[in-house]
Enzyme design. Structure first.
Site, mmCIF file in Angstrom:
data_model
loop_
_atom_site.group_PDB
_atom_site.id
_atom_site.type_symbol
_atom_site.label_atom_id
_atom_site.label_comp_id
_atom_site.label_asym_id
_atom_site.label_seq_id
_atom_site.Cartn_x
_atom_site.Cartn_y
_atom_site.Cartn_z
ATOM 1 N N HIS A 293 0.850 -1.066 0.134
ATOM 2 C CA HIS A 293 -0.043 0.065 -0.003
ATOM 3 C C HIS A 293 0.916 1.380 -0.021
ATOM 4 O O HIS A 293 0.237 2.436 0.029
ATOM 5 C CB HIS A 293 -0.837 -0.043 1.048
ATOM 6 N N CYS A 294 2.133 1.031 0.221
ATOM 7 C CA CYS A 294 2.834 2.235 0.219
ATOM 8 C C CYS A 294 3.955 2.676 -0.739
ATOM 9 O O CYS A 294 3.803 3.710 -1.531
ATOM 10 C CB CYS A 294 3.752 2.034 1.494
ATOM 11 N N ILE A 295 5.154 1.918 -0.954
ATOM 12 C CA ILE A 295 5.995 2.076 -2.008
ATOM 13 C C ILE A 295 5.593 2.475 -3.430
ATOM 14 O O ILE A 295 6.190 3.279 -3.710
ATOM 15 C CB ILE A 295 7.095 1.101 -1.786
#
Ligand SMILES: NC(=O)c1ccc[n+]([C@@H]2O[C@H](COP(=O)([O-])OP(=O)(O)OC[C@H]3O[C@@H](n4cnc5c(N)ncnc54)[C@H](O)[C@@H]3O)[C@@H](O)[C@H]2O)c1
Length: 460
Positions: A293-295
């Site tokens: 969900h981030c990088i």
């Protein structure tokens, strides 16, 4: 700085701050967590930890979510996140330290409200702030004097002041005099065993010094190390820096993998050699593409904001381009291996191992496995998957595979023309996989220790 100095220096509401700090000291504070996902639920564990250990510490938490099914599960004592045991939720409920609800009028019961809602990208890869805005609107309807509001969702620098604050002030209450406001980025890394929510240092930036003091005091109840910084913007940008750093370095090592592969050099062996340098080098590893969900997402929050200042975030855009290309590189390797067997991708039977975006987690958001499966199917392959943590797929915003994990046995392995290792789950028996597969494409160097049948393995 002693709280009373704030009155003189900043003119904030000193009584509000002192009341807030006193409630924390007396362990009377109730923390509201908005968004009970991969970030919200571990945060509840961090705040309530001391209480469940039979200690006196630990604050009471109320979890808020718009997803009624999650709330119902939690109230029945069921966890839906692999690394938070159901027994923990049951103990919290029994001791009265936790409640979950979809009733946002109960926001008033809380001293602090922490926002942990999604910050995805829109179809055009712009920041999708709808969840943050909706949550700020919900808070604004119930905001009461003396509350501390903290945004934890990852976002571009400026969000707390430019998006959250104006929405909260629609309540008629004013920051500094009526409520406190801060930003504290989440650094959760699901699947990690050496650090958890309590031991990862927590960066905190306040709207003003009283907000910073209140937020730092609050998080001191949950985490071992609080790192106060000068402003919300510094805290917001620090999180983006951390994720851009990973995104760009992963893109670089992915590119190096392609270059070295053309030269017949094994990138993983090169990394092992380079890693022996005791300073100035940090190892990053190639893979089938970015996931989670981030990088893959957060860096685009910064590049979007940079455009407002007529600046192009070239490193971020280039890293995005390289990382997005990686599943297609893997597919070209799959095509090469099948070609050696005299087979096209069309109608080839392919088993993808690992649907999660990284090993030993049950999270398939943005997982490159999804792109691999969709693209292989698009080319006419007959694809199955196995993932011990994801027995069946569920509908996501952009994807709906509608698939069920097949059993991983010698008999099933033999049925496929090719086994594609997309995620290197620890529990996989790689000797068994290589022994019974006709051909293996390994995107994670998961088969490094396999001795027999190495001629069947192609690294991608
Ligand atoms: N997952 C991670 O490892 C991780 C790590 C660091 C930072 N983050 C950041 O933390 C934020 C949350 O991520 P996550 O992984 O926990 O997401 P998630 O999807 O697992 O959980 C978010 C939850 O918020 C709920 N929600 C949506 N709208 C809401 C609303 N208006 N009010 C209340 N609840 C609402 C959803 O139903 C969901 O349960 C994101 O900004 C993400 O980038 C995530």
């Amino acid at each position: 700085m002693p709280p009373v100095l704030y009155l003189v220096l900043y003119g904030g509401n000193i009584v509000m701050l002192q009341d807030f700090l006193a409630r924390i000291r007396n362990q009377k504070s109730i923390v509201g967590i908005l968004g009970l996902g991969y970030v919200g639920l571990p945060l509840i564990r961090a705040f309530t930890h001391a209480a469940t250990n039979g200690g006196d510490g630990g604050l009471k938490c109320i979890g808020f979510d718009v997803d009624a099914s999650k709330v119902q599960k939690l109230l029945k004592g069921q966890s839906y996140i692999k690394h938070i045991p159901s027994s923990y939720i049951q103990q919290l409920l029994k001791q009265g330290h936790f409640d979950a609800t979809t009733d946002f009028s109960r926001l008033k019961e809380c001293d602090a409200l922490i926002i942990c809602v999604p910050t995805p990208l829109t179809k055009n890869r712009d920041p999708d702030m709808t969840y943050v805005v909706a949550t700020a609107e919900a808070i604004s309807k119930h905001l009461r004097k003396g509350q501390l509001i903290v945004l934890e969702s990852t976002t571009y620098p400026g969000t707390t002041k430019e998006v959250v604050l104006p929405t909260l002030q629609r309540s008629g209450l004013k920051v500094g005099t009526d409520f406190l406001l801060a930003y504290s980025p989440e650094r959760e890394d699901p699947g990690r065993t050496d650090f958890d929510t309590q031991t990862i240092p927590k960066v905190v930036g306040g709207y003003d010094p009283p907000s910073l003091e209140a937020a730092a005091a609050l998080y001191s109840c949950a985490v071992k190390t609080v790192v106060p910084v000068e402003s919300c913007e510094i805290a917001e940008a620090a999180k983006i820096l951390e994720n851009c750093y990973r995104c760009i370095n992963i893109a670089f090592i992915n590119e190096l993998k392609i270059i070295l592969d053309k030269m017949g050099i094994d990138v993983w062996k090169v990394i092992e050699a380079a890693k022996t340098k005791p300073f100035g080098f940090h190892a990053f590893y190639p893979g089938p593409g970015l996931g989670g969900h981030c990088i893959p997402i957060d860096p685009f929050y910064l590049s979007w904001k940079a455009k407002r200042y007529d600046v192009t975030a070239r490193f971020i855009e280039l890293a995005g381009e390289l990382n997005v290309y990686m599943p297609y590189h893997v597919i070209s390797k799959v095509a090469e291996v099948l070609n050696e067997q005299g087979k096209p991708i069309k109608n080839a039977k392919i088993l993808v191992l690992g649907l999660a975006y990284k090993k030993d987690v049950d999270d398939l958001r943005e997982s490159p496995s999804i792109i691999l499966i969709e693209q292989l199917k698009h080319r006419g392959a007959k694809v199955d998957y196995n993932d011990p943590f994801i027995p069946t797929t569920h509908k996501q915003r952009e994807h709906d595979l509608k698939m069920t994990s097949v059993a991983l046995t010698p008999t099933t392995l033999k049925k496929y023309d090719l086994v594609l290792i997309a995620t290197d789950h620890t529990q996989y028996d790689y000797d068994l996989i290589v022994k019974h597969a006709k051909a293996v494409v390994d995107t994670r160097n998961a088969t490094a220790r396999v001795k027999a049948g190495r001629q069947k393995i192609t690294k991608a």
